[in-house]
Enzyme design. Structure first.
Site, PDB file in Angstrom:
ATOM      1  N   SER A  22       0.899  -1.671   0.146  1.00  0.00           N
ATOM      2  CA  SER A  22      -0.066  -0.081   0.116  1.00  0.00           C
ATOM      3  C   SER A  22       0.888   1.212   0.246  1.00  0.00           C
ATOM      4  O   SER A  22       0.428   1.912  -0.691  1.00  0.00           O
ATOM      5  CB  SER A  22      -0.811   0.294   1.320  1.00  0.00           C
ATOM      6  OG  SER A  22      -1.933  -1.223   0.997  1.00  0.00           O
ATOM      7  N   THR A  67      -5.498  -3.188   8.116  1.00  0.00           N
ATOM      8  CA  THR A  67      -5.690  -5.403   7.559  1.00  0.00           C
ATOM      9  C   THR A  67      -5.217  -5.312   8.403  1.00  0.00           C
ATOM     10  O   THR A  67      -5.885  -5.360  10.035  1.00  0.00           O
ATOM     11  CB  THR A  67      -4.250  -4.611   6.685  1.00  0.00           C
ATOM     12  OG1 THR A  67      -3.684  -6.069   6.062  1.00  0.00           O
ATOM     13  CG2 THR A  67      -3.026  -4.631   7.577  1.00  0.00           C
ATOM     14  N   LYS A  71      -9.425  -5.772  11.369  1.00  0.00           N
ATOM     15  CA  LYS A  71     -10.564  -5.110  10.450  1.00  0.00           C
ATOM     16  C   LYS A  71     -12.079  -5.087  11.084  1.00  0.00           C
ATOM     17  O   LYS A  71     -12.732  -4.289  11.114  1.00  0.00           O
ATOM     18  CB  LYS A  71     -10.640  -5.747   9.539  1.00  0.00           C
ATOM     19  CG  LYS A  71      -9.570  -5.513   8.324  1.00  0.00           C
ATOM     20  CD  LYS A  71      -9.460  -6.199   7.165  1.00  0.00           C
ATOM     21  CE  LYS A  71      -8.960  -5.415   6.185  1.00  0.00           C
ATOM     22  NZ  LYS A  71      -8.878  -6.251   4.695  1.00  0.00           N
ATOM     23  N   ASP A 107     -13.477  -2.577   0.725  1.00  0.00           N
ATOM     24  CA  ASP A 107     -12.787  -3.887   0.590  1.00  0.00           C
ATOM     25  C   ASP A 107     -13.977  -4.445  -0.307  1.00  0.00           C
ATOM     26  O   ASP A 107     -13.488  -4.567  -1.408  1.00  0.00           O
ATOM     27  CB  ASP A 107     -13.296  -5.051   1.504  1.00  0.00           C
ATOM     28  CG  ASP A 107     -11.066  -5.029   2.282  1.00  0.00           C
ATOM     29  OD1 ASP A 107      -9.982  -4.343   1.123  1.00  0.00           O
ATOM     30  OD2 ASP A 107     -11.000  -5.230   3.142  1.00  0.00           O
ATOM     31  N   ARG A 157     -11.008 -22.614   8.927  1.00  0.00           N
ATOM     32  CA  ARG A 157     -10.546 -23.188   9.433  1.00  0.00           C
ATOM     33  C   ARG A 157     -10.597 -23.207  10.907  1.00  0.00           C
ATOM     34  O   ARG A 157     -10.939 -24.889  11.939  1.00  0.00           O
ATOM     35  CB  ARG A 157      -8.546 -23.235   9.656  1.00  0.00           C
ATOM     36  CG  ARG A 157      -7.887 -23.298   8.738  1.00  0.00           C
ATOM     37  CD  ARG A 157      -6.484 -23.161   8.771  1.00  0.00           C
ATOM     38  NE  ARG A 157      -6.760 -21.765   8.359  1.00  0.00           N
ATOM     39  CZ  ARG A 157      -5.498 -21.265   8.599  1.00  0.00           C
ATOM     40  NH1 ARG A 157      -4.159 -21.727   8.514  1.00  0.00           N
ATOM     41  NH2 ARG A 157      -5.065 -19.917   8.033  1.00  0.00           N
ATOM     42  N   ALA A 159     -13.976 -23.323  12.279  1.00  0.00           N
ATOM     43  CA  ALA A 159     -15.901 -23.340  11.905  1.00  0.00           C
ATOM     44  C   ALA A 159     -16.082 -22.125  13.170  1.00  0.00           C
ATOM     45  O   ALA A 159     -17.011 -21.983  12.552  1.00  0.00           O
ATOM     46  CB  ALA A 159     -16.342 -25.170  12.993  1.00  0.00           C
ATOM     47  N   ARG A 160     -16.414 -21.564  14.302  1.00  0.00           N
ATOM     48  CA  ARG A 160     -16.876 -20.781  15.307  1.00  0.00           C
ATOM     49  C   ARG A 160     -16.545 -20.139  14.296  1.00  0.00           C
ATOM     50  O   ARG A 160     -18.447 -18.941  14.367  1.00  0.00           O
ATOM     51  CB  ARG A 160     -16.608 -20.646  16.581  1.00  0.00           C
ATOM     52  CG  ARG A 160     -16.851 -19.440  17.282  1.00  0.00           C
ATOM     53  CD  ARG A 160     -16.185 -19.394  18.562  1.00  0.00           C
ATOM     54  NE  ARG A 160     -14.390 -19.217  17.967  1.00  0.00           N
ATOM     55  CZ  ARG A 160     -13.944 -18.347  17.649  1.00  0.00           C
ATOM     56  NH1 ARG A 160     -14.702 -17.199  17.624  1.00  0.00           N
ATOM     57  NH2 ARG A 160     -12.753 -18.414  17.848  1.00  0.00           N
ATOM     58  N   TYR A 231      -2.173 -10.860  -2.517  1.00  0.00           N
ATOM     59  CA  TYR A 231      -1.436  -9.804  -3.379  1.00  0.00           C
ATOM     60  C   TYR A 231       0.382  -9.829  -3.726  1.00  0.00           C
ATOM     61  O   TYR A 231       0.366  -9.267  -4.695  1.00  0.00           O
ATOM     62  CB  TYR A 231      -2.673  -8.375  -3.605  1.00  0.00           C
ATOM     63  CG  TYR A 231      -1.950  -7.771  -2.550  1.00  0.00           C
ATOM     64  CD1 TYR A 231      -0.443  -7.241  -2.036  1.00  0.00           C
ATOM     65  CD2 TYR A 231      -2.794  -7.992  -1.410  1.00  0.00           C
ATOM     66  CE1 TYR A 231      -0.351  -6.261  -1.277  1.00  0.00           C
ATOM     67  CE2 TYR A 231      -2.416  -7.093  -0.200  1.00  0.00           C
ATOM     68  CZ  TYR A 231      -0.961  -6.951   0.215  1.00  0.00           C
ATOM     69  OH  TYR A 231      -0.478  -5.350   1.610  1.00  0.00           O
TER      70      TYR A 231
END
Length: 287
Positions: A22, A67, A71, A107, A157, A159-160, A231
């Site tokens: 950035s 980032t 976030k 985003d 990864r 589940a919660r 990226y």
């Protein structure tokens, strides 16, 4: 770039942050339009997030990009949220408006613009598999449902976190599209993957060359489009997808478009997207 007593400071906070492109993107844009701004990266430890946001006021920092991993967490430290950020549940841009810290999410729009304009992929009516349940996944899932996808399946990864994102989407959009949970252990199910039109990696896996390949592109149909939000390099996922003959793209396009929207929030001027793209192309080929 000439730093003076009138130079306005913007930047990005994250942990880690050394990988961020950035600063290159934004400083090239400021130079192009002759704005006296400087964009800096700030490494902020998770325990210091609140202090870092408070410092924006004390140091009169005009704006920040947010980032990984902040976030979602940053929202509680802000004075106001844009309607999109409030609905999405994640912030990637903060604007210091005369001491009031306002959170935005660029985003979502940045992702859709890159997917449709550069990837030339229309998600309307499509079956989508999204891997990830962090801030980027919140924005991307919001954008996809708004774009009219037929079915959105999410795996992660933890589940919660996956279930929390799905609950958020169900509450926000009700019956706008079919939403589905996929246990991470079943992510490479040929029965599921063969029906996917669009696969998105919205995790940071792939940022390091040592990161594993979590998805087997050989199980996708030949028409599946693969999008990796990472990226800073061509990931193992994108290389494997290309070897399979699949269309796909990295996250540099999303970085450019979300960055352009942040630029416009901070400066109130149109962003020089071609200049931003050219600056990234000099160091990054996965646009």
């Amino acid at each position: 770039m000439k730093i003076t007593g009138e130079t306005k400071i913007v930047g990005v906070i994250g942990y880690p942050i050394a990988h961020s492109l950035s600063p290159i993107l934004h400083n090239a844009a400021f130079k192009e339009v002759e704005l006296n701004f400087a964009y800096l990266p700030f490494l902020v430890r998770p325990r210091d997030l609140g202090k870092a946001i408070k410092a924006m006021r004390a140091l009169n920092i005009v704006g920040m990009n947010i980032t990984v991993p902040f976030k979602e967490k940053v929202m509680s430290y802000l004075d106001e949220l844009s309607p999109e950020a409030k609905i999405i549940g994640a912030v990637n841009t903060v604007y210091n408006k005369k001491g009031k810290l306002i959170g935005y999410n660029t985003d979502a729009e940045g992702f859709i613009k890159s997917l449709t304009t550069e990837g030339e992929f229309n998600p309307q009516g499509k079956n989508v598999l999204l891997m990830g349940a962090g801030g980027a996944a919140y924005a991307i899932s919001f954008a996809l449902v708004n774009a009219g996808v037929k079915k959105l399946t999410i795996t992660n990864r933890t589940a919660r976190k996956t279930k929390a994102l799905l609950a958020h989407l169900e509450k926000t959009f009700k019956d706008k599209c079919e939403l589905s949970f996929l246990d991470f252990s079943r992510r490479n199910s040929s029965k599921i993957m063969s029906k996917v039109d669009l696969f998105i990696n919205a995790t940071s896996v792939g940022m390091s060359p040592e990161d594993p390949l979590l998805i087997n592109p050989d199980l996708f149909a030949k028409t599946t489009f693969v999008y990796d939000v990472v990226y800073n390099r061509e990931t193992k996922l994108l290389r494997a997808a290309r070897k399979r003959g699949l269309s796909g793209m990295g996250g540099a396009g999303m970085l450019i478009h979300q960055g352009a929207l942040s630029f416009e929030i901070w400066t109130h001027q149109r962003a020089p997207i071609r200049t931003m793209r050219r600056a990234l192309e000099e160091i990054c080929c996965a646009i």
